[in-house]
Design a protein around this motif. Structure first.
Motif, mmCIF file in Angstrom:
data_model
loop_
_atom_site.group_PDB
_atom_site.id
_atom_site.type_symbol
_atom_site.label_atom_id
_atom_site.label_comp_id
_atom_site.label_asym_id
_atom_site.label_seq_id
_atom_site.Cartn_x
_atom_site.Cartn_y
_atom_site.Cartn_z
ATOM 1 N N PHE A 399 0.854 -1.168 -0.065
ATOM 2 C CA PHE A 399 0.051 -0.013 -0.031
ATOM 3 C C PHE A 399 0.695 1.168 -0.032
ATOM 4 N N LYS A 400 2.112 1.198 0.631
ATOM 5 C CA LYS A 400 2.640 2.276 0.744
ATOM 6 C C LYS A 400 3.258 2.880 -0.760
ATOM 7 N N GLN A 401 3.504 1.660 -1.684
ATOM 8 C CA GLN A 401 3.905 1.962 -3.225
ATOM 9 C C GLN A 401 2.815 2.772 -3.658
ATOM 10 N N VAL A 402 1.374 2.266 -3.332
ATOM 11 C CA VAL A 402 0.264 2.897 -4.135
ATOM 12 C C VAL A 402 0.103 4.478 -3.554
ATOM 13 N N ASN A 403 0.398 4.643 -2.392
ATOM 14 C CA ASN A 403 0.478 6.235 -2.018
ATOM 15 C C ASN A 403 1.463 6.868 -2.747
ATOM 16 N N ASP A 404 2.641 6.217 -2.691
ATOM 17 C CA ASP A 404 3.813 6.866 -3.396
ATOM 18 C C ASP A 404 3.724 7.356 -4.897
ATOM 19 N N TYR A 406 0.528 7.118 -6.852
ATOM 20 C CA TYR A 406 -0.691 7.877 -6.975
ATOM 21 C C TYR A 406 -0.993 8.789 -6.213
ATOM 22 N N GLY A 407 -0.458 8.821 -5.136
ATOM 23 C CA GLY A 407 -0.910 10.272 -4.051
ATOM 24 C C GLY A 407 -1.860 9.594 -2.900
ATOM 25 N N HIS A 408 -1.855 10.280 -1.987
ATOM 26 C CA HIS A 408 -3.043 9.878 -0.930
ATOM 27 C C HIS A 408 -4.310 9.775 -1.360
ATOM 28 N N ASP A 409 -4.605 10.669 -1.885
ATOM 29 C CA ASP A 409 -6.253 10.857 -2.529
ATOM 30 C C ASP A 409 -6.452 9.397 -3.245
ATOM 31 N N SER A 466 -10.754 -7.755 -9.466
ATOM 32 C CA SER A 466 -11.547 -6.514 -9.892
ATOM 33 C C SER A 466 -10.627 -5.049 -9.973
ATOM 34 N N PRO A 467 -10.981 -4.323 -10.931
ATOM 35 C CA PRO A 467 -9.850 -3.205 -10.935
ATOM 36 C C PRO A 467 -10.169 -2.134 -9.805
ATOM 37 N N SER A 468 -9.101 -1.565 -9.202
ATOM 38 C CA SER A 468 -9.256 -0.754 -8.144
ATOM 39 C C SER A 468 -9.295 0.711 -8.763
ATOM 40 N N PRO A 469 -9.551 1.906 -7.850
ATOM 41 C CA PRO A 469 -9.618 3.273 -8.098
ATOM 42 C C PRO A 469 -8.312 3.510 -9.103
ATOM 43 N N VAL A 470 -7.040 2.722 -8.989
ATOM 44 C CA VAL A 470 -5.709 3.191 -9.607
ATOM 45 C C VAL A 470 -5.877 2.608 -10.700
ATOM 46 N N GLY A 471 -6.702 1.744 -11.329
ATOM 47 C CA GLY A 471 -6.734 1.069 -12.447
ATOM 48 C C GLY A 471 -6.439 -0.505 -12.575
ATOM 49 N N ASP A 472 -5.376 -0.564 -11.804
ATOM 50 C CA ASP A 472 -4.986 -2.053 -11.664
ATOM 51 C C ASP A 472 -5.537 -2.628 -10.440
#
Length: 521
Positions: A399-404, A406-409, A466-472
């Motif tokens: 999850f840290k990589q997601v934040n880094d 795509y951003g915290h939003d 299922s796709p997530s808000p980040v696309g993947d």
């Protein structure tokens, strides 16, 4: 005044009931035994008096028969002094029935007497007994009187008649009532070892025999037993004698003379024996009573202990672990268990009402899921109700990589996406909590380990496919543990699930590990 606690109240009530029951039983037993012993003593004295009256009647008849036989022999020999002296001596010495024997003619002149030392031969008797014999001219037993020798005596006489029917005189024997003779031996035998004794009264209520010889001749009509026996009655009664002593008396009249025989025992004698018996009963009963009271004390403590615990917990109901402590209370009996469950329901209702007022303190503001405080409350309720449950701990892989990247939003959007998936996979009664960052906990009441593992696996697959808000797709790792009713506390189960989650991470993530208790403890 402070109120008594239940244990002391039960103990006090039981002790009071036991002591009152024991006292009543002891008193009833004492009274029953006392009445029985007194009745037995009265009956024994009546039996003895009746037997002695019968024996005395037989004795007096026997003496009359002896004298009557001699009277028949003497009719033709009144002019033979040597024969007369021999006959009175024989009667005097033969059986010790008489203290003296004498023969008088029709004018009351003494023809012969034994013992000869009385010196009455040739003299004319003027005593009450001699006059009674002369006037009666028949077989008789005189009333007691003081003779010329100064002795209190009775005279038993048989008339002597010539062949033509003329009255020639009497042969008579005297019994000294204050000296030893067969009558005294008969009346005084077999009684007195326990304070009991027997006495005889004449028809006027005067003592003619008593163990205390100094009382012979005393008027005792003031005694109710004496009045009854002089009137010809036979029976028994409890009375206070003329000396002020409580007595149990039995009495019977003599048929030959109208005298009365009274046998009596001091009331203190049977009561003394009863007191010893009751004291012995106490020595056997008191230890058993003490053991009973000890058992009652133990039982009262067992009965009161659950209620004391419940009262103490309710007193501190706002404490953090009140519901958990309620669940640990051992009720032991139906009423305490019902009260315990009612208290639990009540506290849960209170806490739920309070929870509505402070929902924000229990809810994660981002996802709307319960937070750590809500998780703790739910665990306490489950443990208090002793309900089995499964727990799933999970977090988002990398999850840290997601934040880094795509951003915290968008990271927050991923958390909301996971929350939605968890709601879709769980039941309405299940509890979903955000325990921190990307970490979540799902509580599954009444669900076993296999069912919880299947639920967790469905959730993992939904996230992975299922796709997530980040696309993947975003994957998750899960650890599952099970808590049976009343056997494992919440800390133990959460730790177990966390260790299973750690294993899932170690094994490459995007997987579920179901923990068995023995694997970790």
């Amino acid at each position: 005044m402070p109120a008594l606690d239940l244990r002391r109240l039960i103990l006090l009530l039981t002790v009071a009931a036991a002591l009152i029951t024991f006292a009543n039983s002891f008193q009833a037993s004492y009274r029953t035994q006392r009445d029985l012993l007194m009745q037995q003593t009265l009956q024994a004295n009546l039996t003895y008096a009746t037997r002695q009256a019968y024996s005395t009647d037989n004795f007096l008849r026997s003496t009359q028969d002896q004298l009557a036989y001699s009277a028949r022999l003497l009719a033709d020999r009144l002019d033979q002094p040597a024969y007369l002296q021999g006959e009175v001596t024989r009667l005097k010495e033969q059986s010790n029935s008489f203290n003296s024997v004498f023969i008088i003619d029709a004018r009351s002149q003494v023809l012969a007497t034994a013992p000869s030392t009385l010196g009455l031969t040739g003299k004319t008797l003027t005593s009450i007994g001699a006059k009674a014999l002369r006037d009666a001219r028949k077989a008789m037993i005189s009333d007691p009187y003081v003779g010329s020798t100064g002795n209190l005596l009775v005279v038993i006489g048989a008339p002597i008649f010539a062949s033509d029917g003329r009255y020639l005189g009497h042969i008579a024997g005297s019994i000294y009532l204050q000296q030893k003779n067969m009558l005294a031996s008969l009346l005084g035998s077999g009684y007195g070892s326990d304070g009991s004794y027997l006495y005889v009264v004449d028809r006027q209520g005067k003592l003619i025999y008593h163990p205390d010889a100094s009382r012979v001749g005393e008027q005792v009509l003031g005694n109710s037993a004496v009045r009854a026996v002089v009137a010809g009655a036979e029976g028994s009664q409890r009375l206070i004698n003329l000396k002020g002593v409580d007595m149990l008396a039995g009495y019977s009249p003599l048929k030959t003379t109208g005298w009365g025989i009274v046998a009596q025992t001091p009331t203190a004698v049977p009561l003394g024996a009863l007191n010893g018996l009751m004291l012995q009963t106490l020595t056997y009963t008191v230890p058993l009573l003490l053991l009973t009271l000890l058992a009652v004390w133990w039982l009262s403590r067992r009965i009161a202990q659950p209620l004391w615990h419940l009262a103490n917990i309710v007193k501190h109901w706002s404490a953090p672990h009140a519901l958990e402590q309620l669940g640990e209370v051992r009720a032991r009996y139906f009423e305490a268990e019902q009260l315990k469950q009612s208290i639990i329901e009540g506290l849960m209702l209170i806490q739920q009402q309070l929870g509505k007022l402070s929902r924000e303190s229990l809810t994660d503001p981002l996802t709307g899921l319960d937070n750590r405080r809500g998780l703790r409350l739910a665990l306490e309720q489950l443990q208090a109700r002793q309900r089995p449950f499964s727990v799933i701990t999970l977090d988002i892989d990398h999850f840290k990589q997601v934040n880094d990247q795509y951003g915290h939003d968008l990271g927050d959007q991923v958390l909301l996406h996971l929350a939605a998936q968890m709601r879709a996979c769980t039941r309405s009664d299940d509890l979903i909590c955000r325990s921190g960052g990307e970490e979540f906990v799902i509580l599954l009441p009444d669900m076993d380990l296999d069912s919880a593992s299947a639920l967790g696996e469905r959730l993992r697959e939904r996230m992975a496919n299922s796709p997530s808000p980040v696309g993947d797709p975003v994957t998750i790792s899960l650890g599952v543990a099970y808590a049976s009713a009343g056997k494992h506390n919440q800390t133990q189960v959460l730790k177990l699930a966390d260790q299973a989650l750690y294993q899932a991470k170690q094994q490459g993530r995007n997987r579920l590990v179901a923990a068995q208790l023995a694997e970790f403890f």
